[in-house]
Design a protein around this motif. Structure first.
Motif, PDB file in Angstrom:
ATOM      1  N   GLY A  10      64.254  72.247  54.206  1.00 55.79           N
ATOM      2  CA  GLY A  10      65.208  71.068  54.712  1.00 55.79           C
ATOM      3  C   GLY A  10      64.937  69.943  53.626  1.00 55.79           C
ATOM      4  N   SER A  11      65.216  68.864  53.760  1.00 51.88           N
ATOM      5  CA  SER A  11      65.793  67.939  52.315  1.00 51.88           C
ATOM      6  C   SER A  11      66.251  66.910  53.828  1.00 51.88           C
ATOM      7  CB  SER A  11      66.875  67.406  51.914  1.00 51.88           C
ATOM      8  OG  SER A  11      68.170  67.650  52.326  1.00 51.88           O
ATOM      9  N   ASP A  12      65.206  65.151  53.856  1.00 53.99           N
ATOM     10  CA  ASP A  12      64.775  64.409  53.878  1.00 53.99           C
ATOM     11  C   ASP A  12      65.797  63.263  54.016  1.00 53.99           C
ATOM     12  OD1 ASP A  12      63.785  63.043  51.932  1.00 53.99           O
ATOM     13  OD2 ASP A  12      61.732  62.887  52.643  1.00 53.99           O
ATOM     14  N   TYR A  18      61.553  69.588  51.264  1.00 54.39           N
ATOM     15  CA  TYR A  18      60.660  70.364  51.687  1.00 54.39           C
ATOM     16  C   TYR A  18      60.144  71.702  52.508  1.00 54.39           C
ATOM     17  CZ  TYR A  18      59.921  65.507  53.328  1.00 54.39           C
ATOM     18  OH  TYR A  18      59.532  64.138  52.696  1.00 54.39           O
ATOM     19  N   LYS A  31      60.783  66.259  62.748  1.00 47.34           N
ATOM     20  CA  LYS A  31      62.224  65.313  62.243  1.00 47.34           C
ATOM     21  C   LYS A  31      61.415  64.310  61.055  1.00 47.34           C
ATOM     22  CE  LYS A  31      64.510  64.589  66.515  1.00 47.34           C
ATOM     23  NZ  LYS A  31      64.937  63.362  67.665  1.00 47.34           N
ATOM     24  N   VAL A  32      61.569  63.518  60.431  1.00 50.56           N
ATOM     25  CA  VAL A  32      60.668  62.543  59.343  1.00 50.56           C
ATOM     26  C   VAL A  32      61.232  61.622  59.692  1.00 50.56           C
ATOM     27  CG1 VAL A  32      62.327  63.793  57.488  1.00 50.56           C
ATOM     28  CG2 VAL A  32      60.009  62.832  56.740  1.00 50.56           C
ATOM     29  N   LEU A  46      64.500  67.689  59.786  1.00 50.42           N
ATOM     30  CA  LEU A  46      64.339  67.768  58.655  1.00 50.42           C
ATOM     31  C   LEU A  46      64.570  69.288  59.187  1.00 50.42           C
ATOM     32  CD1 LEU A  46      62.881  67.949  55.796  1.00 50.42           C
ATOM     33  CD2 LEU A  46      60.394  68.260  57.048  1.00 50.42           C
ATOM     34  N   SER A  67      55.869  69.367  49.921  1.00 51.67           N
ATOM     35  CA  SER A  67      56.995  69.061  48.853  1.00 51.67           C
ATOM     36  C   SER A  67      56.194  68.947  48.116  1.00 51.67           C
ATOM     37  CB  SER A  67      57.259  67.559  50.010  1.00 51.67           C
ATOM     38  OG  SER A  67      58.265  67.075  49.247  1.00 51.67           O
TER      39      SER A  67
END
Length: 118
Positions: A10-12, A18, A31-32, A46, A67
């Motif tokens: 996933g990416s933030d 990540y 969630k981030v 995320l 990450s």
């Protein structure tokens, strides 16, 4: 017996990537939350587990988030024999980045519903 961990990506909000290692019968989503350049706080999903719970997750569940770009690598292990834990909040400090800009908060949520028809 619980199923083996799966791995997803996933990416933030800032585009950092990540890798998430998770137990499919326990985890529902991650969630981030980050502070943006403007000073506002932003929360993004995320990762959302694409599967539903097929069996009991067992008494101990592990979730690992890494990450490489941010030099973050941590694992949480929840020993929950009565299956009462619904959310774990992890606040991290990105190495080399100070203040609010370096703070990343992860919300790891259970409540993965059972498979339909059960």
């Amino acid at each position: 017996m619980a199923r083996h961990n799966r791995e997803e990506r996933g990416s933030d909000q800032r585009g950092f990537d990540y890798t998430i290692s998770y137990q499919p019968d326990w985890l529902r989503l991650i969630k981030v939350t980050r502070t943006l350049e403007s000073g506002r706080q932003s929360t993004k999903t995320l990762f959302r587990n694409p599967t539903r719970r097929e069996q009991s997750p067992g008494t101990r569940v592990r979730t690992r988030i890494t990450s490489t770009e941010q030099r973050l690598d941590f694992e949480i292990v929840v020993n929950d024999p009565r299956q009462v834990v619904r959310r774990v909040i992890v606040e991290t400090a990105v190495p080399g980045v100070s203040g609010e800009a370096g703070k990343v908060v992860f919300s790891v949520d259970d409540e993965n519903p059972p498979a339909s028809g059960r």
